[in-house]
Design a protein around this motif. Structure first.
Motif, PDB file in Angstrom:
ATOM      1  N   THR A   1       0.829  -1.207   0.000  1.00  0.00           N
ATOM      2  CA  THR A   1       0.000   0.000   0.000  1.00  0.00           C
ATOM      3  C   THR A   1       0.864   1.258   0.000  1.00  0.00           C
ATOM      4  OG1 THR A   1      -1.694  -1.199   1.245  1.00  0.00           O
ATOM      5  CG2 THR A   1      -1.859   1.185   1.207  1.00  0.00           C
ATOM      6  N   MET A   2       1.955   1.231   0.730  1.00  0.00           N
ATOM      7  CA  MET A   2       2.871   2.364   0.726  1.00  0.00           C
ATOM      8  C   MET A   2       3.467   2.588  -0.659  1.00  0.00           C
ATOM      9  SD  MET A   2       4.761   1.561   4.374  1.00  0.00           S
ATOM     10  CE  MET A   2       6.231   2.409   3.838  1.00  0.00           C
ATOM     11  N   LEU A   3       3.848   1.496  -1.340  1.00  0.00           N
ATOM     12  CA  LEU A   3       4.419   1.632  -2.686  1.00  0.00           C
ATOM     13  C   LEU A   3       3.387   2.143  -3.682  1.00  0.00           C
ATOM     14  CD1 LEU A   3       6.578  -1.625  -2.869  1.00  0.00           C
ATOM     15  CD2 LEU A   3       7.374   0.723  -2.524  1.00  0.00           C
ATOM     16  N   LEU A   4       2.161   1.625  -3.585  1.00  0.00           N
ATOM     17  CA  LEU A   4       1.122   2.058  -4.524  1.00  0.00           C
ATOM     18  C   LEU A   4       0.711   3.508  -4.283  1.00  0.00           C
ATOM     19  CD1 LEU A   4      -1.170  -1.102  -4.647  1.00  0.00           C
ATOM     20  CD2 LEU A   4       0.410  -0.292  -6.402  1.00  0.00           C
ATOM     21  N   SER A   5       0.715   3.923  -3.009  1.00  0.00           N
ATOM     22  CA  SER A   5       0.323   5.312  -2.731  1.00  0.00           C
ATOM     23  C   SER A   5       1.356   6.306  -3.230  1.00  0.00           C
ATOM     24  CB  SER A   5       0.127   5.499  -1.222  1.00  0.00           C
ATOM     25  OG  SER A   5       1.348   5.268  -0.532  1.00  0.00           O
ATOM     26  N   GLY A   6       2.600   5.880  -3.395  1.00  0.00           N
ATOM     27  CA  GLY A   6       3.633   6.790  -3.870  1.00  0.00           C
ATOM     28  C   GLY A   6       3.979   6.627  -5.329  1.00  0.00           C
ATOM     29  N   SER A   7       3.236   5.787  -6.046  1.00  0.00           N
ATOM     30  CA  SER A   7       3.515   5.558  -7.465  1.00  0.00           C
ATOM     31  C   SER A   7       2.325   5.994  -8.300  1.00  0.00           C
ATOM     32  CB  SER A   7       3.822   4.072  -7.703  1.00  0.00           C
ATOM     33  OG  SER A   7       2.680   3.285  -7.425  1.00  0.00           O
ATOM     34  N   GLY A   8       2.460   5.818  -9.606  1.00  0.00           N
ATOM     35  CA  GLY A   8       1.384   6.211 -10.494  1.00  0.00           C
ATOM     36  C   GLY A   8       0.308   5.158 -10.658  1.00  0.00           C
ATOM     37  N   ALA A   9       0.497   3.975 -10.107  1.00  0.00           N
ATOM     38  CA  ALA A   9      -0.510   2.918 -10.223  1.00  0.00           C
ATOM     39  C   ALA A   9      -1.738   3.281  -9.415  1.00  0.00           C
ATOM     40  CB  ALA A   9       0.065   1.585  -9.744  1.00  0.00           C
ATOM     41  N   GLY A  10      -2.873   2.881  -9.902  1.00  0.00           N
ATOM     42  CA  GLY A  10      -4.124   3.184  -9.214  1.00  0.00           C
ATOM     43  C   GLY A  10      -4.263   2.383  -7.929  1.00  0.00           C
ATOM     44  N   MET A  11      -4.744   3.047  -6.876  1.00  0.00           N
ATOM     45  CA  MET A  11      -4.977   2.363  -5.612  1.00  0.00           C
ATOM     46  C   MET A  11      -6.088   1.336  -5.743  1.00  0.00           C
ATOM     47  SD  MET A  11      -2.926   3.171  -3.203  1.00  0.00           S
ATOM     48  CE  MET A  11      -3.896   2.558  -1.850  1.00  0.00           C
ATOM     49  N   GLY A  12      -7.044   1.602  -6.615  1.00  0.00           N
ATOM     50  CA  GLY A  12      -8.144   0.644  -6.796  1.00  0.00           C
ATOM     51  C   GLY A  12      -7.646  -0.692  -7.296  1.00  0.00           C
ATOM     52  N   LEU A  13      -6.670  -0.662  -8.215  1.00  0.00           N
ATOM     53  CA  LEU A  13      -6.097  -1.901  -8.739  1.00  0.00           C
ATOM     54  C   LEU A  13      -5.392  -2.680  -7.641  1.00  0.00           C
ATOM     55  CD1 LEU A  13      -5.311  -3.796 -11.052  1.00  0.00           C
ATOM     56  CD2 LEU A  13      -3.329  -2.313 -11.482  1.00  0.00           C
ATOM     57  N   GLY A  14      -4.609  -1.979  -6.834  1.00  0.00           N
ATOM     58  CA  GLY A  14      -3.887  -2.662  -5.760  1.00  0.00           C
ATOM     59  C   GLY A  14      -4.818  -3.257  -4.725  1.00  0.00           C
ATOM     60  N   LEU A  15      -5.832  -2.492  -4.312  1.00  0.00           N
ATOM     61  CA  LEU A  15      -6.768  -3.000  -3.320  1.00  0.00           C
ATOM     62  C   LEU A  15      -7.601  -4.150  -3.875  1.00  0.00           C
ATOM     63  CD1 LEU A  15      -8.007   0.341  -1.694  1.00  0.00           C
ATOM     64  CD2 LEU A  15      -6.248  -1.229  -0.887  1.00  0.00           C
ATOM     65  N   GLY A  16      -7.922  -4.086  -5.164  1.00  0.00           N
ATOM     66  CA  GLY A  16      -8.662  -5.195  -5.777  1.00  0.00           C
ATOM     67  C   GLY A  16      -7.848  -6.474  -5.791  1.00  0.00           C
ATOM     68  N   LEU A  17      -6.550  -6.369  -6.103  1.00  0.00           N
ATOM     69  CA  LEU A  17      -5.686  -7.554  -6.088  1.00  0.00           C
ATOM     70  C   LEU A  17      -5.597  -8.158  -4.690  1.00  0.00           C
ATOM     71  CD1 LEU A  17      -2.761  -6.360  -8.399  1.00  0.00           C
ATOM     72  CD2 LEU A  17      -4.557  -8.013  -8.947  1.00  0.00           C
TER      73      LEU A  17
ATOM     74  N   LEU B   1      -1.397   3.767   4.149  1.00  0.00           N
ATOM     75  CA  LEU B   1      -1.790   5.055   3.565  1.00  0.00           C
ATOM     76  C   LEU B   1      -1.237   6.237   4.360  1.00  0.00           C
ATOM     77  CD1 LEU B   1      -5.514   4.216   2.686  1.00  0.00           C
ATOM     78  CD2 LEU B   1      -3.604   4.440   1.094  1.00  0.00           C
ATOM     79  N   HIS B   2      -0.891   6.014   5.654  1.00  0.00           N
ATOM     80  CA  HIS B   2      -0.338   7.038   6.576  1.00  0.00           C
ATOM     81  C   HIS B   2      -0.931   8.428   6.325  1.00  0.00           C
ATOM     82  CE1 HIS B   2       2.526   6.614   3.186  1.00  0.00           C
ATOM     83  NE2 HIS B   2       2.710   7.924   3.277  1.00  0.00           N
ATOM     84  N   PRO B   3      -2.228   8.599   6.615  1.00  0.00           N
ATOM     85  CA  PRO B   3      -2.869   9.890   6.341  1.00  0.00           C
ATOM     86  C   PRO B   3      -2.442  10.965   7.334  1.00  0.00           C
ATOM     87  CG  PRO B   3      -4.394   8.439   7.466  1.00  0.00           C
ATOM     88  CD  PRO B   3      -3.149   7.634   7.220  1.00  0.00           C
ATOM     89  N   ASP B   4      -2.712  12.215   6.961  1.00  0.00           N
ATOM     90  CA  ASP B   4      -2.489  13.343   7.875  1.00  0.00           C
ATOM     91  C   ASP B   4      -3.709  13.516   8.777  1.00  0.00           C
ATOM     92  OD1 ASP B   4       0.065  14.090   6.993  1.00  0.00           O
ATOM     93  OD2 ASP B   4      -0.801  15.140   5.260  1.00  0.00           O
ATOM     94  N   PRO B   5      -3.539  13.991  10.004  1.00  0.00           N
ATOM     95  CA  PRO B   5      -2.279  14.267  10.711  1.00  0.00           C
ATOM     96  C   PRO B   5      -1.587  12.988  11.161  1.00  0.00           C
ATOM     97  CG  PRO B   5      -4.149  14.692  12.140  1.00  0.00           C
ATOM     98  CD  PRO B   5      -4.726  14.361  10.795  1.00  0.00           C
ATOM     99  N   ALA B   6      -0.393  13.109  11.683  1.00  0.00           N
ATOM    100  CA  ALA B   6       0.417  11.931  11.983  1.00  0.00           C
ATOM    101  C   ALA B   6      -0.171  11.069  13.088  1.00  0.00           C
ATOM    102  CB  ALA B   6       1.838  12.380  12.368  1.00  0.00           C
ATOM    103  N   TRP B   7      -0.960  11.660  13.994  1.00  0.00           N
ATOM    104  CA  TRP B   7      -1.515  10.892  15.113  1.00  0.00           C
ATOM    105  C   TRP B   7      -2.735  10.066  14.727  1.00  0.00           C
ATOM    106  CZ3 TRP B   7      -6.536  12.120  15.781  1.00  0.00           C
ATOM    107  CH2 TRP B   7      -6.959  13.392  15.373  1.00  0.00           C
ATOM    108  N   LEU B   8      -3.266  10.278  13.531  1.00  0.00           N
ATOM    109  CA  LEU B   8      -4.523   9.629  13.165  1.00  0.00           C
ATOM    110  C   LEU B   8      -4.374   8.111  13.039  1.00  0.00           C
ATOM    111  CD1 LEU B   8      -7.468  10.045  12.437  1.00  0.00           C
ATOM    112  CD2 LEU B   8      -6.775  10.369  10.048  1.00  0.00           C
ATOM    113  N   SER B   9      -3.333   7.662  12.346  1.00  0.00           N
ATOM    114  CA  SER B   9      -3.151   6.213  12.175  1.00  0.00           C
ATOM    115  C   SER B   9      -2.904   5.492  13.496  1.00  0.00           C
ATOM    116  CB  SER B   9      -1.985   5.956  11.211  1.00  0.00           C
ATOM    117  OG  SER B   9      -2.305   6.377   9.905  1.00  0.00           O
ATOM    118  N   PRO B  10      -2.019   5.989  14.384  1.00  0.00           N
ATOM    119  CA  PRO B  10      -1.838   5.290  15.665  1.00  0.00           C
ATOM    120  C   PRO B  10      -3.106   5.235  16.507  1.00  0.00           C
ATOM    121  CG  PRO B  10      -0.011   6.784  15.260  1.00  0.00           C
ATOM    122  CD  PRO B  10      -1.034   7.072  14.214  1.00  0.00           C
ATOM    123  N   VAL B  11      -3.875   6.317  16.514  1.00  0.00           N
ATOM    124  CA  VAL B  11      -5.091   6.341  17.333  1.00  0.00           C
ATOM    125  C   VAL B  11      -6.127   5.356  16.793  1.00  0.00           C
ATOM    126  CG1 VAL B  11      -7.049   7.771  18.020  1.00  0.00           C
ATOM    127  CG2 VAL B  11      -4.732   8.671  18.195  1.00  0.00           C
TER     128      VAL B  11
END
Length: 237
Positions: free
Chosen positions: A47-63, A97-107
């Motif tokens: 997910t980290m690689l797909l979020s930083g590349s040009g590949a669609g997230m939908g394709l990765g999540l579908g796989l 996906l590590h969304p903003d803000p930084a505390w959101l994912s840990p919480v």
């Protein structure tokens, strides 16, 4: 970049607590514990690689959805284990996906682990059980079926779903929800059985021979002795 490292640390901590502090002590399946960790870490990395590349997230999540269905169909899992499976998957996706803000994912990760810990706590309905039972009799009457199941299981039956009723082979298959007897009931039943044994010390032993049976045995023995006497005399002559 800071969000990425925070999410990575949160994911590793949460999946470790979920698998080795919550799941494994309750289910004792080492193979699934390893599968949960591998699934979580693998999904997070991809997910980290797909979020930083040009590949669609939908394709990765579908796989990953297809791979998840294949994994679930390759082995028999209980509904609780499937819940842990999807929790590991969600942790990987959310922290990858590590969304903003930084505390959101840990919480959110900690909240997911806490919810699963409470929802699957052993103190919630500890006596409730479910079994698929095959009986060697065709019970068309639900009252008789309930009485037979309660006598067999030793506890109250809360729900019965008859899966198969075979009157030809005299067999009933039922999915049963029931409650195990309380420790007090088990102790009372054990003490009652011990008391009945003490009040009747001859219980479980073979009954003594009556007078008529003893006379019959002696009569048969005397007949056998008289019949063997001529043979003994002939052998001496």
């Amino acid at each position: 970049m800071f969000n990425l490292w925070i999410a990575l640390a949160a994911n590793l901590v949460c999946i470790t607590v979920l698998v080795y502090a919550v799941y494994f002590p309750r289910y004792q399946r080492r193979d699934l514990a390893i599968a949960y960790v591998c699934l979580n870490v693998g999904i997070m990395l991809v997910t980290m690689l797909l979020s930083g590349s040009g590949a669609g997230m939908g394709l990765g999540l579908g796989l990953f959805g297809v791979l998840s269905i294949i994994r679930l169909r390759s082995d028999t899992l209980t509904q609780g284990e499937i819940g842990y499976y999807f929790a590991a998957l969600v942790l990987g996706l959310m922290n990858g996906l590590h969304p903003d803000p930084a505390w959101l994912s840990p919480v959110l990760s900690a909240a997911l682990v806490a919810v699963l810990y409470l929802a699957d706590h052993p103190r919630i309905a500890p006596r409730t059980r479910r079994q698929s039972i095959t009986l060697d009799r065709a019970y068309a009457n639900e009252v008789e079926l309930r009485d037979a199941l309660e006598s067999l299981l030793g506890g109250p039956v809360t729900r019965i779903e008859v899966i198969s009723l075979d009157v030809v082979r005299d067999m009933t298959v039922a999915d049963v929800r029931y409650k195990t007897p309380t420790p007090a009931a088990l102790a009372a039943k054990s003490s009652a059985s011990i008391g009945s044994t003490e009040s009747n010390p001859m219980a479980g032993t073979e009954p003594a021979l009556s007078t008529a049976d003893l006379e019959a045995v002696l009569f048969d023995a005397s007949d056998a002795t008289s019949a063997a006497a001529p043979l003994h005399a002939q052998s001496h002559s």
